[in-house]
Scaffold this active site. Structure first.
Site, PDB file in Angstrom:
ATOM      1  N   HIS A  13      67.459  56.785   5.429  1.00 25.23           N
ATOM      2  CA  HIS A  13      67.835  57.763   6.455  1.00 25.23           C
ATOM      3  C   HIS A  13      66.619  58.466   7.037  1.00 25.23           C
ATOM      4  O   HIS A  13      66.740  59.271   7.942  1.00 25.23           O
ATOM      5  CB  HIS A  13      68.826  58.765   5.873  1.00 25.23           C
ATOM      6  CG  HIS A  13      70.027  58.081   5.275  1.00 25.23           C
ATOM      7  ND1 HIS A  13      70.045  57.657   3.966  1.00 25.23           N
ATOM      8  CD2 HIS A  13      71.192  57.689   5.810  1.00 25.23           C
ATOM      9  CE1 HIS A  13      71.201  57.050   3.718  1.00 25.23           C
ATOM     10  NE2 HIS A  13      71.910  57.054   4.822  1.00 25.23           N
ATOM     11  N   SER A  49      72.177  45.159   7.582  1.00 23.63           N
ATOM     12  CA  SER A  49      71.682  45.214   8.953  1.00 23.63           C
ATOM     13  C   SER A  49      70.167  45.395   8.976  1.00 23.63           C
ATOM     14  O   SER A  49      69.583  46.025   8.095  1.00 23.63           O
ATOM     15  CB  SER A  49      72.350  46.365   9.711  1.00 23.63           C
ATOM     16  OG  SER A  49      72.123  47.575   9.053  1.00 23.63           O
ATOM     17  N   LEU A  90      79.993  67.826  26.832  1.00 19.12           N
ATOM     18  CA  LEU A  90      79.244  68.587  25.819  1.00 19.12           C
ATOM     19  C   LEU A  90      78.021  67.793  25.353  1.00 19.12           C
ATOM     20  O   LEU A  90      76.924  68.333  25.215  1.00 19.12           O
ATOM     21  CB  LEU A  90      80.148  68.893  24.618  1.00 19.12           C
ATOM     22  CG  LEU A  90      79.482  69.687  23.489  1.00 19.12           C
ATOM     23  CD1 LEU A  90      79.210  71.117  23.905  1.00 19.12           C
ATOM     24  CD2 LEU A  90      80.335  69.679  22.222  1.00 19.12           C
ATOM     25  N   LYS A  91      78.232  66.516  25.126  1.00 19.03           N
ATOM     26  CA  LYS A  91      77.135  65.647  24.683  1.00 19.03           C
ATOM     27  C   LYS A  91      76.014  65.649  25.724  1.00 19.03           C
ATOM     28  O   LYS A  91      74.850  65.869  25.416  1.00 19.03           O
ATOM     29  CB  LYS A  91      77.686  64.232  24.489  1.00 19.03           C
ATOM     30  CG  LYS A  91      76.663  63.216  24.055  1.00 19.03           C
ATOM     31  CD  LYS A  91      77.317  61.826  24.015  1.00 19.03           C
ATOM     32  CE  LYS A  91      76.341  60.781  23.557  1.00 19.03           C
ATOM     33  NZ  LYS A  91      75.967  60.943  22.143  1.00 19.03           N
ATOM     34  N   CYS A 129      70.840  51.725   1.917  1.00 21.68           N
ATOM     35  CA  CYS A 129      71.876  51.451   2.937  1.00 21.68           C
ATOM     36  C   CYS A 129      71.290  50.455   3.948  1.00 21.68           C
ATOM     37  O   CYS A 129      70.162  49.991   3.787  1.00 21.68           O
ATOM     38  CB  CYS A 129      72.329  52.745   3.610  1.00 21.68           C
ATOM     39  SG  CYS A 129      73.875  52.577   4.534  1.00 21.68           S
TER      40      CYS A 129
END
Ligand code: GLN
Ligand code: ZN
Length: 768
Positions: free
Chosen positions: A708, A447, A17-18, A740
């Protein structure tokens, strides 16, 4: 006794599917190729379920992106912003569909995607239906009908699966004020009745209607909605056998309501809530049959046949075997496809493989249980029962699972182990004295961008194209550059950048005893994104320091403090498949002890600030509110156990990345981290209100920019946010940081944004 399945994984054994979707999205394949890939995947999963001997095989459990989005299209709940696409749609409707799922920037249009959120307490994300006051519904996508016909052409009279109308509305959101989405039922129901009628017309006999909200805390209006909706469905479609499915929790206080609904079968999740069987049996009307969800659809362990047979036996004794069906507890969407894909030369040890069952194996378990539960067929399956008992025994006694040292250590935890030496006020004085940071210290969450280069190093190391020395030299190079750059831009508390980590849970799992990894155990997270959660099979123990080398190296490069970076015990638990032979709280405590040792070793190595990330603490909240207290108690205690082995001078940070703290703020405060960094930038600091009104006592770093998005926020924007934070928090307690980790960003935007952030902090210092 019928056997049935609630849903099969839709990603394909090899993530077909990916591949199919991503290749279509990047215009490397055609719409026809994508549609053909979908047909092939559906055919494969239907045929393998038939081969396994499942009586009722689901259809409409397939999806190109998300089954909730499929339903929004079926009923025509399409937000106005997508109208333009609806008109010039390609016939398949897939352009519109993917635009709703992923946003659309083409042909002069710029449409944002629908909001995505977690499906109950799973790691699957669905697209949140959007409703307006004048919402109209009409049959817009015929997918469920088409799939039924497709299965029929293969000789399979499939069982269409639909999310029920009440749960569908509850899953969505009102996009404007002035109405309650349950008020839309009158308009929504006719579409369901039309679909059910047409399905009956083309030969459907069984329909599975999922109403997971029936197993949650319900308001009276929802209870009334259930009564009226199912009365109407029963009236309109008397010929259909409706299986009303609940899962993820027990019916409990809704048991009487659920058992009184005029459907033919009620499905219970007896893995999560076995005790509800007694309750339901005590009040079941004579027209109602039960579907028993005894095979765990949420975890990877082999079924305990003896336990399942006891439950099935109890139901059969009361109802007779015609009124009992056997099934997995919920859709198998949440487990990997097939254990047979794990071979001897791969990561998963053979002994552990004997304890596991993935989706394909779970089908066999359902069929075998059905066979064992009936005297006529019991004999045929007797050997399977014997084997099952042996496998369970081998797991119970395995030296891989049980480590007496871990158990002893757990038993010897003292209350003092959960407390820092001194209260926060005293610690803060001492920490400020040794760290000597400016007011409003700046930092990041851990990160830095994982560039293609870094990923390539890792891949080449895994393929043995690089020696360990070469790999480590490469990582050291990245780390040094990151430290130099952080010094230049003027950050106050530095991080080493996490270049050595693939994933914040996997990295620790690979270094801890008690964790196993699969080669192919993929599970859909959303759309084409799949995850491969570690399997915690045994007592967790740390053999040696896991992060000290990297933190120490980074610290050796600079005189500024470098934060040690760890993942917290609840997050490690939450993002893994966990043991089912002991409570989650015990497993978490074991992980907590392992991470505690790491915290202490970091301190010994001269690291003065240590961050323990717990982004998953909130999503671990049980579905039923009555269970929250118990969970929050052990989750908070696990954090305290992890963080309390250090001296007052060592500053403990935690990080959480979501913006809903209202209902758990007390527990967050009880974690007693010296500093918490949180996501706030998207909600424009709204969530600070709860920290302010609660008078959150410790230091806080409300995220001042949204990582994001690649967009670089200006100094001015961040200053405005900081001023808002400054108005409700004391200057002494305020940190400045993004919301984040920066792993998914690119370097240019990261550099620009952090330079602006440092400038905003400096400006605030000057004003103060
Ligand atoms: N330290 C982690 C990082 O920066 C935190 C990730 C997270 O909160 N999900 O990547
Ligand atoms: Zn985060």
């Amino acid at each position: 006794m019928l056997t049935h399945n609630l849903g099969y994984p839709r990603i394909g054994n090899h993530r077909e599917l990916k591949r199919a979707c991503e290749s279509y999205w990047s215009s490397q394949s055609s719409l026809d190729e994508l549609l053909e890939a979908g047909r092939t995947m559906r055919r494969n999963s239907w045929l393998l379920q038939r081969e396994a001997g499942i009586d009722l095989i689901p259809c409409n459990d397939f999806s190109f992106y998300d089954h909730v989005l499929d339903l929004s299209l079926m009923v025509g709940a399409i937000s106005a912003r997508y109208r333009a696409l609806l008109e010039k749609s390609d016939g398949s409707g897939l352009d519109l569909y993917f635009a709703m799922a992923r946003g659309y920037q083409k042909n002069g249009l710029d449409l944002i995607a629908m909001e995505m959120t977690k499906w109950f307490d799973t790691n699957y994300h669905y697209l949140v239906p959007e409703f307006t006051k004048n919402q109209a519904f009409s049959l817009t996508s015929r997918k469920v009908l088409d799939e039924f016909k497709e299965a029929k052409a293969l000789g399979i009279n499939a069982k269409p699966v639909l999310i029920g109308p009440v749960s569908y509305l509850l899953l969505g959101k009102e996009k404007e004020p002035g109405f309650n989405r349950l008020d839309l039922l009158d308009r929504l129901l006719p579409v369901y009745l039309q679909v059910l009628g047409e399905l009956e017309g083309i030969g459907a006999q069984y329909i599975q209607i999922d109403e997971p909200f029936l197993a949650l805390d319900l308001k009276d209006e929802a209870k009334r909605a259930y009564e009226s909706v199912y009365a109407e469905i029963a009236k309109a479609c008397p010929g259909l056998t409706i299986i009303l499915a609940t899962y993820f929790a027990g019916l409990d206080d809704n048991a009487r309501l659920a058992a009184s609904l005029p459907v033919r079968f009620l499905h219970l999740d007896l893995v999560r809530a076995p005790a509800q069987l007694e309750t339901v049996l005590s009040l079941i009307p004579s027209e109602l049959s039960l579907s028993l969800g005894v095979v765990d659809g949420r975890n990877v362990w082999k079924n305990d046949f003896a336990r399942s047979l006891a439950l099935i036996g109890k139901a059969v004794e009361r109802l007779g075997s015609e009124r009992v069906a056997v099934a997995p507890s919920c859709s198998l969407l949440h487990v990997p496809c097939d254990l047979a894909l794990e071979k001897d030369d791969m990561a998963l040890p053979r002994e552990i493989r004997h304890w596991l069952a993935f989706a394909r194996q779970k089908l066999d378990e359902v069929v075998t249980l059905g066979g064992l539960a009936q005297p006529e067929t019991h004999k045929r399956y007797a050997n399977s029962l014997k084997e099952n008992i042996l496998d369970a025994e081998s797991r119970r006694q395995s030296a891989l699972v049980h480590r007496s040292g871990v158990k002893q250590r757990l038993a010897s935890i003292r209350p003092a182990d959960l407390n820092r030496q001194s209260p926060f006020g005293v610690r803060q004085e001492k920490q400020h004295a040794v760290l000597n940071l400016p007011l409003f210290p700046t930092t990041t969450i851990g990160s830095f961008p994982q560039t293609d280069e870094v990923r390539k190093f890792r891949l080449r190391f895994r393929k043995s194209e690089l020696t360990e020395e070469q790999y480590e030299a490469a990582i050291r190079g990245e780390t040094e550059q990151a430290i130099r750059w952080q010094e230049e831009v003027g950050l106050d508390v530095l991080v080493h950048g996490e270049f050595e980590r693939n994933d914040m849970v996997e990295y620790f799992g690979e270094l801890l005893d008690g964790f196993a990894f699969t080669a192919n155990g993929w599970v859909q997270s959303y759309g084409s994104r799949c995850v491969k959660p570690p399997i915690i099979y045994g007592d967790v123990e740390r053999q040696a320091p896991m992060t000290v080398k990297w933190s120490q190296y980074a610290q050796s490069l600079t005189s500024k403090p470098v934060k040690g970076m760890l993942t917290g015990p609840v997050t490690i638990l939450q993002w893994s498949f966990v043991r089912d032979d002991q409570p989650r709280s015990i497993t978490t405590k074991q992980i907590a002890l392992a991470i505690r040792d790491e915290v202490c070793d970091l301190e010994k190595a001269g690291i003065r600030i240590i961050q323990i990330d717990e982004p998953a603490i909130r999503e671990g909240l049980p579905l039923r509110k009555a269970e929250w207290r118990d969970y929050l108690r052990w989750a908070v205690d696990a954090f305290r156990l992890t963080s309390s082995g250090v001296t007052d001078e060592t500053q403990i940070h935690t990080h959480m990345c979501y913006s809903e703290f209202n209902d758990i703020i007390e527990s967050v405060a009880e974690m007693d981290a010296d500093v918490i960094t949180i996501e706030t930038s998207r909600s424009q600091m709204e969530l600070l209100d709860v920290f302010a009104s609660f008078r959150y006592p410790n230091e806080i770093g409300p995220g001042v920019y949204d990582i994001h998005s690649p967009r670089v926020p200006t100094e001015k924007e961040m200053s405005a946010l900081l001023n808002r934070a400054r108005a409700v928090l004391s200057a002494r307690n305020l940190w400045v940081n993004p919301d984040c980790g920066l792993k998914t960003r690119k370097w240019p935007e990261t550099r620009a944004a952090l330079a602006n952030m440092v400038a905003a902090a400096k400006a605030l210092r000057e004003q103060t």
